[in-house]
Design a protein around this motif. Structure first.
Motif, short mmCIF file in Angstrom:
data_model
loop_
_atom_site.label_atom_id
_atom_site.label_comp_id
_atom_site.label_asym_id
_atom_site.label_seq_id
_atom_site.Cartn_x
_atom_site.Cartn_y
_atom_site.Cartn_z
N VAL A 8 0.83 -1.21 0.00
CA VAL A 8 0.00 0.00 0.00
C VAL A 8 0.86 1.25 0.00
CG1 VAL A 8 -1.76 1.29 1.25
CG2 VAL A 8 -1.88 -1.21 1.15
N VAL A 9 1.89 1.26 0.86
CA VAL A 9 2.80 2.41 0.91
C VAL A 9 3.55 2.58 -0.40
CG1 VAL A 9 4.78 3.40 2.11
CG2 VAL A 9 3.04 2.17 3.41
N TYR A 10 3.94 1.45 -1.00
CA TYR A 10 4.66 1.50 -2.27
C TYR A 10 3.78 2.10 -3.37
CZ TYR A 10 6.91 -0.06 -6.56
OH TYR A 10 7.47 -0.11 -7.80
N VAL A 11 2.52 1.68 -3.41
CA VAL A 11 1.60 2.21 -4.43
C VAL A 11 1.34 3.70 -4.21
CG1 VAL A 11 -0.77 2.09 -5.30
CG2 VAL A 11 0.52 -0.01 -4.88
N LEU A 12 1.15 4.10 -2.94
CA LEU A 12 0.92 5.52 -2.67
C LEU A 12 2.13 6.38 -3.02
CD1 LEU A 12 -0.98 5.29 0.76
CD2 LEU A 12 -1.94 5.81 -1.49
N ASP A 13 3.33 5.88 -2.71
CA ASP A 13 4.55 6.61 -3.04
C ASP A 13 4.71 6.74 -4.55
OD1 ASP A 13 7.14 7.84 -2.26
OD2 ASP A 13 7.96 6.09 -3.31
N LEU A 14 4.44 5.66 -5.28
CA LEU A 14 4.54 5.69 -6.74
C LEU A 14 3.53 6.66 -7.33
CD1 LEU A 14 5.78 4.55 -9.34
CD2 LEU A 14 4.08 2.71 -9.24
N ALA A 15 2.29 6.64 -6.80
CA ALA A 15 1.26 7.55 -7.29
C ALA A 15 1.63 9.00 -7.02
CB ALA A 15 -0.09 7.21 -6.64
N ASP A 16 2.23 9.25 -5.85
CA ASP A 16 2.64 10.62 -5.51
C ASP A 16 3.71 11.12 -6.47
OD1 ASP A 16 2.63 12.92 -3.51
OD2 ASP A 16 4.74 12.29 -3.46
N ARG A 17 4.67 10.27 -6.80
CA ARG A 17 5.72 10.68 -7.73
C ARG A 17 5.18 10.90 -9.13
NH1 ARG A 17 10.43 6.38 -7.07
NH2 ARG A 17 8.64 5.02 -6.63
N LEU A 18 4.24 10.04 -9.56
CA LEU A 18 3.66 10.21 -10.88
C LEU A 18 2.85 11.51 -10.97
CD1 LEU A 18 2.50 6.55 -11.69
CD2 LEU A 18 4.43 7.80 -12.68
N ILE A 19 2.11 11.79 -9.91
CA ILE A 19 1.32 13.03 -9.90
C ILE A 19 2.22 14.26 -9.91
CG2 ILE A 19 -0.26 14.42 -8.50
CD1 ILE A 19 -1.58 11.81 -7.61
N SER A 20 3.34 14.20 -9.15
CA SER A 20 4.27 15.32 -9.11
C SER A 20 4.89 15.59 -10.48
CB SER A 20 5.37 15.05 -8.09
OG SER A 20 4.83 14.90 -6.79
N LYS A 21 5.16 14.51 -11.24
CA LYS A 21 5.73 14.69 -12.57
C LYS A 21 4.70 15.11 -13.60
CE LYS A 21 9.52 11.38 -11.94
NZ LYS A 21 10.15 10.12 -12.42
N ALA A 22 3.45 14.70 -13.40
CA ALA A 22 2.42 14.99 -14.40
C ALA A 22 1.78 16.37 -14.21
CB ALA A 22 1.32 13.92 -14.35
N CYS A 23 1.84 16.92 -13.00
CA CYS A 23 1.18 18.20 -12.73
C CYS A 23 1.68 19.35 -13.61
CB CYS A 23 1.33 18.57 -11.25
SG CYS A 23 0.12 17.74 -10.20
N PRO A 24 2.99 19.53 -13.83
CA PRO A 24 3.43 20.62 -14.72
C PRO A 24 2.88 20.49 -16.13
CG PRO A 24 5.26 19.84 -13.40
CD PRO A 24 4.15 18.88 -13.18
N PHE A 25 2.84 19.27 -16.66
CA PHE A 25 2.30 19.06 -18.00
C PHE A 25 0.79 19.32 -18.03
CE2 PHE A 25 6.09 16.38 -17.71
CZ PHE A 25 6.80 16.81 -18.82
N ALA A 26 0.11 18.89 -16.97
CA ALA A 26 -1.34 19.13 -16.91
C ALA A 26 -1.64 20.62 -16.81
CB ALA A 26 -1.93 18.38 -15.72
N ALA A 27 -0.85 21.33 -16.01
CA ALA A 27 -1.07 22.77 -15.88
C ALA A 27 -0.81 23.49 -17.21
CB ALA A 27 -0.16 23.34 -14.79
N ALA A 28 0.26 23.07 -17.90
CA ALA A 28 0.56 23.67 -19.20
C ALA A 28 -0.55 23.38 -20.20
CB ALA A 28 1.90 23.15 -19.73
#
Length: 204
Positions: A8-28
């Motif tokens: 569960v922790v591994y999935v949450l950490d992976l999701a957090d990193r993916l969201i952090s990388k995708a947010c700049p592209f989504a905002a653009a």
């Protein structure tokens, strides 16, 4: 020793990193999409303003949707690019070059063909951010001004499109003439400016 992370922790950490990388592209993407749809809306409003509300709606209803999605956003872009063409400067250069051969210009605008003691430096208008905002605002408000001038000066013309085009041409010509005259007066004032020596005070 570190405790091994659970799934569960591994999935949450992976999701957090993916969201952090995708947010700049989504905002653009959101910003680009907002600008695009704003340009589409502005283009549609401009078409209805220039052609007429009912006629503009009929034109857009009969047009191909793909053509509208491509053509409408180009309207503000073309207006801004057209505003960036500083045709008054070219007219002013030609005026300064050949005005001494046309005596009628000297009688209408005194001093425009007279020789100047020095040539003042002229600043680049695009280097100033205020000029950039003026270009943007002037370009976007131009269809409205053209429509108003067309209704005031060419009310006898029945076609909304022709009346707006004539109003735009008249506004550009009148505004350009005043701008050329004003810039020439500034040019002459700077050319005849004299720098006086600072008077030295006598020692007591």
């Amino acid at each position: 020793m570190h405790k091994q992370r659970g799934p569960v922790v591994y999935v949450l950490d992976l999701a957090d990193r993916l969201i952090s990388k995708a947010c700049p592209f989504a905002a653009a993407g959101i910003m680009v999409g907002s600008i695009y749809w704003t340009a589409v809306t502005y283009g549609a409003v401009t078409v209805m303003q220039v052609v007429g509300h009912k006629e503009g709606l009929d034109v857009m209803e009969r047009a191909d949707p793909l053509f509208l999605l491509i053509g409408l956003p180009t309207i503000p872009v073309m207006l801004i690019l057209g505003k960036m063409i500083r045709w008054e400067d070219y007219v002013l250069r030609l005026w300064r070059k050949y005005s001494n051969k046309l005596q009628i210009l000297n009688s209408i605008f005194p001093g425009i063909g007279c020789p100047v003691p020095r040539i003042p430096a002229e600043a680049n208008p695009l280097a100033d951010h205020v000029s950039a905002t003026r270009i943007l605002c002037g370009a976007l408000v131009f269809p409205t001004i053209a429509t108003i001038v067309g209704k005031l000066m060419f009310s006898s013309v029945n076609s909304n499109l022709q009346r707006t085009i004539l109003g735009g041409i008249a506004f550009v010509a009148i505004k350009g003439a005043f701008k050329v005259y004003f810039k020439q007066q500034q040019y002459l004032r700077q050319a005849h400016r004299k720098i006086l020596n600072y008077p030295e005070q006598e020692e007591a």
